[in-house]
Scaffold this active site. Structure first.
Site, PDB file in Angstrom:
ATOM      1  N   ASN A 172      51.954  29.801  51.077  1.00 34.80           N
ATOM      2  CA  ASN A 172      52.612  29.234  49.905  1.00 34.80           C
ATOM      3  C   ASN A 172      53.093  27.833  50.267  1.00 34.80           C
ATOM      4  O   ASN A 172      53.530  27.586  51.393  1.00 34.80           O
ATOM      5  CB  ASN A 172      53.809  30.079  49.478  1.00 34.80           C
ATOM      6  CG  ASN A 172      54.554  29.485  48.290  1.00 34.80           C
ATOM      7  OD1 ASN A 172      54.141  29.613  47.146  1.00 34.80           O
ATOM      8  ND2 ASN A 172      55.661  28.800  48.570  1.00 34.80           N
ATOM      9  N   TYR A 176      60.875  22.073  48.425  1.00 43.01           N
ATOM     10  CA  TYR A 176      62.272  22.472  48.531  1.00 43.01           C
ATOM     11  C   TYR A 176      62.999  21.443  49.397  1.00 43.01           C
ATOM     12  O   TYR A 176      62.548  21.119  50.492  1.00 43.01           O
ATOM     13  CB  TYR A 176      62.399  23.851  49.186  1.00 43.01           C
ATOM     14  CG  TYR A 176      61.371  24.862  48.731  1.00 43.01           C
ATOM     15  CD1 TYR A 176      61.244  25.205  47.380  1.00 43.01           C
ATOM     16  CD2 TYR A 176      60.503  25.471  49.648  1.00 43.01           C
ATOM     17  CE1 TYR A 176      60.293  26.128  46.969  1.00 43.01           C
ATOM     18  CE2 TYR A 176      59.567  26.397  49.236  1.00 43.01           C
ATOM     19  CZ  TYR A 176      59.457  26.722  47.901  1.00 43.01           C
ATOM     20  OH  TYR A 176      58.513  27.634  47.494  1.00 43.01           O
ATOM     21  N   ARG A 177      64.112  20.964  48.923  1.00 46.63           N
ATOM     22  CA  ARG A 177      64.830  19.938  49.670  1.00 46.63           C
ATOM     23  C   ARG A 177      65.333  20.496  51.006  1.00 46.63           C
ATOM     24  O   ARG A 177      65.569  21.707  51.153  1.00 46.63           O
ATOM     25  CB  ARG A 177      66.003  19.405  48.848  1.00 46.63           C
ATOM     26  CG  ARG A 177      67.181  20.364  48.759  1.00 46.63           C
ATOM     27  CD  ARG A 177      68.268  19.843  47.845  1.00 46.63           C
ATOM     28  NE  ARG A 177      69.484  20.616  47.971  1.00 46.63           N
ATOM     29  CZ  ARG A 177      70.213  21.011  46.934  1.00 46.63           C
ATOM     30  NH1 ARG A 177      69.837  20.720  45.699  1.00 46.63           N
ATOM     31  NH2 ARG A 177      71.336  21.694  47.136  1.00 46.63           N
ATOM     32  N   TRP A 190      65.880  27.354  49.486  1.00 47.54           N
ATOM     33  CA  TRP A 190      64.960  28.248  48.797  1.00 47.54           C
ATOM     34  C   TRP A 190      65.662  28.883  47.603  1.00 47.54           C
ATOM     35  O   TRP A 190      66.599  29.672  47.775  1.00 47.54           O
ATOM     36  CB  TRP A 190      64.496  29.357  49.729  1.00 47.54           C
ATOM     37  CG  TRP A 190      63.299  29.002  50.554  1.00 47.54           C
ATOM     38  CD1 TRP A 190      62.253  28.214  50.199  1.00 47.54           C
ATOM     39  CD2 TRP A 190      63.043  29.443  51.901  1.00 47.54           C
ATOM     40  NE1 TRP A 190      61.345  28.130  51.223  1.00 47.54           N
ATOM     41  CE2 TRP A 190      61.806  28.880  52.281  1.00 47.54           C
ATOM     42  CE3 TRP A 190      63.716  30.259  52.793  1.00 47.54           C
ATOM     43  CZ2 TRP A 190      61.234  29.106  53.530  1.00 47.54           C
ATOM     44  CZ3 TRP A 190      63.159  30.486  54.034  1.00 47.54           C
ATOM     45  CH2 TRP A 190      61.931  29.920  54.400  1.00 47.54           C
ATOM     46  N   GLU A 236      48.074  26.596  46.413  1.00 49.45           N
ATOM     47  CA  GLU A 236      48.364  25.185  46.117  1.00 49.45           C
ATOM     48  C   GLU A 236      47.286  24.252  46.662  1.00 49.45           C
ATOM     49  O   GLU A 236      46.886  23.299  45.971  1.00 49.45           O
ATOM     50  CB  GLU A 236      49.728  24.798  46.700  1.00 49.45           C
ATOM     51  CG  GLU A 236      50.923  25.338  45.938  1.00 49.45           C
ATOM     52  CD  GLU A 236      51.253  26.785  46.259  1.00 49.45           C
ATOM     53  OE1 GLU A 236      52.147  27.362  45.608  1.00 49.45           O
ATOM     54  OE2 GLU A 236      50.622  27.348  47.194  1.00 49.45           O
ATOM     55  N   ASP A 286      71.492  15.792  42.207  1.00 55.60           N
ATOM     56  CA  ASP A 286      70.222  16.410  41.837  1.00 55.60           C
ATOM     57  C   ASP A 286      69.599  15.787  40.595  1.00 55.60           C
ATOM     58  O   ASP A 286      70.149  14.886  39.970  1.00 55.60           O
ATOM     59  CB  ASP A 286      70.420  17.916  41.630  1.00 55.60           C
ATOM     60  CG  ASP A 286      69.331  18.723  42.304  1.00 55.60           C
ATOM     61  OD1 ASP A 286      68.154  18.374  42.158  1.00 55.60           O
ATOM     62  OD2 ASP A 286      69.675  19.702  42.987  1.00 55.60           O
TER      63      ASP A 286
END
Length: 490
Positions: A172, A176-177, A190, A236, A286
């Site tokens: 996968n 994600y930061r 996550w 992906e 954000d």
């Protein structure tokens, strides 16, 4: 037009079109780069290459995806609708009955064209020209940005985070930061709905560490694929191969069996130990335009850093919209329209305006031919992948241009009786929705802004829109041009 295979090809293509500006003066990754970049983004300015960043030896690239034209170039097309057209062509075949999103998407990896773009494993790669392990594998090599004054620290913001299912080995890739805690650890942000979090939970059940790799750069199509709302059964890197029209080359990481993109600029390798206590991560300025709150998340321990000899650091910032991430979201909106129409054929178009920061507001136009159809569409959309996070859905008629939010609101607000035409529901919320009733749970509102039918209890005549006679309008426009009151382009 061939999509760029790596960041240096992308930078070269941007520069040749005058879409990238190089900055030779030294800049500071602590707040200053964000202040400079935010002003450029808000003005619709170019991509930026900061060639001299304080504290590091590599350049930093930002706002690479910050316009519709640059986003299209990243995917090798003139217009994003071309990608949607290719995807639409793949769907013109007999599909499983039932019309369910999961069934539809389950056929995609089996299609001959997509299978031709399955990733290819190679033995050596540019991303491993330099290999650093142990203490040498330091995050200090990277100009990680501290973006906003109340951020808890520097954050990696444009990563491809790679994990594998502990049972099946299926990879996968998600975006994600990562908050830098020190030179060898980061937070792992996550969200519970994401694939990486699912792998983490399974590793915890098995009592084993979870290998993680973080790719920075590579093909722009792969960067996009990491944040695209793909189903679990569509890998992906297969999807990015479809976008590139050629397979993505992957190489095995040096400290795990994970496969990483060969053309990446930098690979950060490590692991997350589910037996280890969680650590406070955040706050972080954000994409909502507000700081997401501090919370407990797993810790990534770095075991190796590999990179090209002349690597660059691709990054982005998020904040009050519109920002660069809006154009990544625009690509998703355009590319995935055919899939949405396969499940809901009455959908003509949809649009997520910048002010709605993806999940707060979605306009949808439909071909309405029976009573209650707007409500059918609302409920179906809330059941489709990440559309489950949509806070407000506004449904309008087919002839309304939802790409023009002002026009869409005008139509919808003219057509509603609030008591009759507003539906409230409840469901999952984006973790970043600070106004939600509970973490990850909120109410939703659907607005039926369509013309009402007799079957919906509306028996009076529905009025016509005001419109000038076309011939009179053309003659008037010609006179206005002659008088210099409108430009010829009008």
């Amino acid at each position: 037009m061939q999509a760029p295979l790596n960041m240096r090809q992308f930078v070269k293509a941007l520069e040749s079109r005058g879409w990238l500006k190089r900055v030779s003066e030294e800049v500071d990754p602590f707040l200053e780069i964000t202040a400079l970049s935010d002003a450029v983004m808000k003005a619709g300015g170019p991509a930026l290459m900061f060639e001299k960043v304080k504290g590091v030896s590599c350049p930093l690239a930002i706002n690479l995806f910050g316009s519709p034209q640059r986003m299209a170039l990243a995917l090798g097309v003139e217009h994003l609708d071309e990608v949607a057209g290719r995807l639409r062509g793949l769907l013109e075949l007999e599909l499983p009955s039932g019309g369910l999103w999961s069934k539809l998407l389950s056929v995609l990896p089996k299609l001959k064209e997509l299978k031709a773009f399955a990733p290819q494993k190679v033995k050596s790669a540019p991303c491993q020209e330099v290999v650093l392990r142990g203490e040498q594998a330091s995050l200090d090599l990277l100009p990680i940005l501290t973006c906003w004054p109340q951020d808890a620290g520097p954050f990696i913001t444009l990563p491809q985070v790679i994990t594998a299912d502990p049972d099946t080995g299926k990879h996968n890739v998600g975006m994600y930061r990562l908050q830098r805690f020190d030179e060898h650890t980061t937070g792992m942000h996550w969200h519970r709905h994401k694939g990486g979090a699912s792998h983490y939970r399974r590793a915890k059940e098995l009592g084993q560490k979870l290998p993680v790799a973080v790719a920075l750069g590579g093909a722009p199509a792969s960067v996009y694929a990491a944040c695209a709302p793909l189903p679990e059964n569509l890998p992906e890197y297969m999807f990015s191969g479809f976008l590139l029209r050629r397979p993505v080359e992957l190489v095995q990481a040096v400290t795990s069996e994970l496969l990483v993109p060969a053309e990446a600029e930098v690979i950060i390798e490590g692991y997350v130990d589910p037996a280890e206590p969680l650590r406070v991560e955040g706050p972080f300025g954000d994409h909502t335009g507000y700081y997401s709150l501090a919370d407990d998340y797993p810790v990534l321990h770095v075991t190796a850093v590999t990179h090209r000899k002349d690597y660059l650091y691709p990054t982005t910032i998020v904040g009050i919209p519109p920002m660069e991430d809006y154009y990544l979201g625009m690509a998703t909106e355009r590319i995935f329209l055919p899939l949405l129409q396969t499940v809901l054929p009455e959908v003509v178009d949809y649009h997520m305006p910048a002010e709605g920061v993806f999940h707060n507001l979605v306009f949808v136009s439909i071909k309405k031919d029976h009573p209650g159809q707007a409500y059918k569409v609302m409920n179906a959309l809330w059941g489709q992948g990440q559309m489950m996070f949509a806070k407000i859905l506004v449904i309008v008629d087919a002839d309304v241009d939802v790409q023009d939010p002002q026009r869409a609101w005008w139509e919808a607000l003219n057509h509603i009786d609030p008591q009759r035409d507003i539906l409230f529901s409840k469901g999952p919320a984006d973790v970043l929705d600070h106004a939600a009733q509970l973490p990850c749970l909120h109410s939703k509102m659907g607005i039926d802004g369509t013309k009402k039918l007799p079957g919906e209890g509306f028996e009076r005549p529905w009025p016509e829109r005001i419109a000038m006679d076309p011939e009179v309008e053309r003659a008037a426009l010609a006179r206005l041009k002659a008088w210099g009151l409108v430009t010829p382009e009008k």
